[in-house]
Write a protein that holds these residues in place. Sequence first.
Motif, short mmCIF file in Angstrom:
data_model
loop_
_atom_site.label_atom_id
_atom_site.label_comp_id
_atom_site.label_asym_id
_atom_site.label_seq_id
_atom_site.Cartn_x
_atom_site.Cartn_y
_atom_site.Cartn_z
N ASP A 11 0.81 -1.23 0.00
CA ASP A 11 0.00 0.00 0.00
C ASP A 11 0.84 1.27 0.00
OD1 ASP A 11 -2.30 -1.51 -0.08
OD2 ASP A 11 -2.81 -1.21 2.03
N VAL A 15 0.80 4.10 -2.91
CA VAL A 15 0.46 5.52 -2.72
C VAL A 15 1.49 6.40 -3.42
CG1 VAL A 15 0.28 7.38 -1.02
CG2 VAL A 15 -0.86 5.22 -0.59
N GLU A 16 2.77 6.10 -3.23
CA GLU A 16 3.83 6.88 -3.88
C GLU A 16 3.78 6.73 -5.40
OE1 GLU A 16 7.89 6.54 -2.58
OE2 GLU A 16 7.23 6.16 -0.52
N ALA A 19 0.83 8.66 -6.83
CA ALA A 19 1.09 10.11 -6.81
C ALA A 19 2.02 10.49 -7.96
CB ALA A 19 1.69 10.52 -5.47
N HIS A 46 -7.15 8.95 -6.18
CA HIS A 46 -5.88 8.85 -5.45
C HIS A 46 -6.01 9.41 -4.04
CE1 HIS A 46 -1.65 9.11 -4.46
NE2 HIS A 46 -1.87 10.35 -4.11
N GLU A 47 -6.59 10.58 -3.92
CA GLU A 47 -6.73 11.22 -2.60
C GLU A 47 -7.62 10.40 -1.66
OE1 GLU A 47 -5.05 13.75 -1.28
OE2 GLU A 47 -3.91 13.78 -3.14
N ARG A 50 -5.44 7.47 -0.58
CA ARG A 50 -4.38 7.93 0.31
C ARG A 50 -4.91 8.25 1.70
NH1 ARG A 50 -2.73 12.32 2.37
NH2 ARG A 50 -4.09 13.63 1.13
N THR A 51 -6.05 8.92 1.76
CA THR A 51 -6.67 9.27 3.04
C THR A 51 -7.05 8.02 3.83
OG1 THR A 51 -7.51 11.35 2.13
CG2 THR A 51 -8.60 10.51 4.10
N TYR A 53 -5.79 5.01 3.41
CA TYR A 53 -4.54 4.32 3.75
C TYR A 53 -3.96 4.90 5.04
CZ TYR A 53 0.50 3.48 3.66
OH TYR A 53 1.79 3.17 4.01
N GLU A 54 -3.89 6.22 5.11
CA GLU A 54 -3.36 6.88 6.32
C GLU A 54 -4.24 6.56 7.53
OE1 GLU A 54 -0.50 8.33 6.73
OE2 GLU A 54 0.05 8.29 4.62
N GLU A 73 -8.86 1.26 -3.24
CA GLU A 73 -7.68 0.73 -3.93
C GLU A 73 -8.08 0.05 -5.24
OE1 GLU A 73 -4.04 -2.43 -3.11
OE2 GLU A 73 -5.75 -2.38 -1.76
#
Length: 103
Positions: A11, A15-16, A19, A46-47, A50-51, A53-54, A73
């Motif tokens: 994951d 994310v990287e 981006a 993506h956002e 990412r949100t 995931y965090e 995802e």
Amino acid sequence: MRSADYIPGRDGDFVEWSANLLAVCRARTADWQLDAEKITELRTLHERFRTLYELCRTPAHSSLDAQEKKAAETELKAAERHLAQLQKRRKFFTLCAIFLKFV
């Protein structure tokens, strides 16, 4: 064992990678024939991932958060794979057109 897929499996790496792909898309909108709507769709997907995931990296996340992250995802990867397929087709047709000019 390494996957045959071009999208990273972990994951954090994804994310990287996502981006970076988004940055490349923004820089190559004309070359890749991407409109603002497609860029916005990719950025939104993506956002969202990412949100989530965090959030799922914190102890306070729920199983519903994890399910939503997995769904985000899946949706993001599908959009990125679709974009890659479009680029492959454009490249193929461009090469065919170049070839036909010389035949």
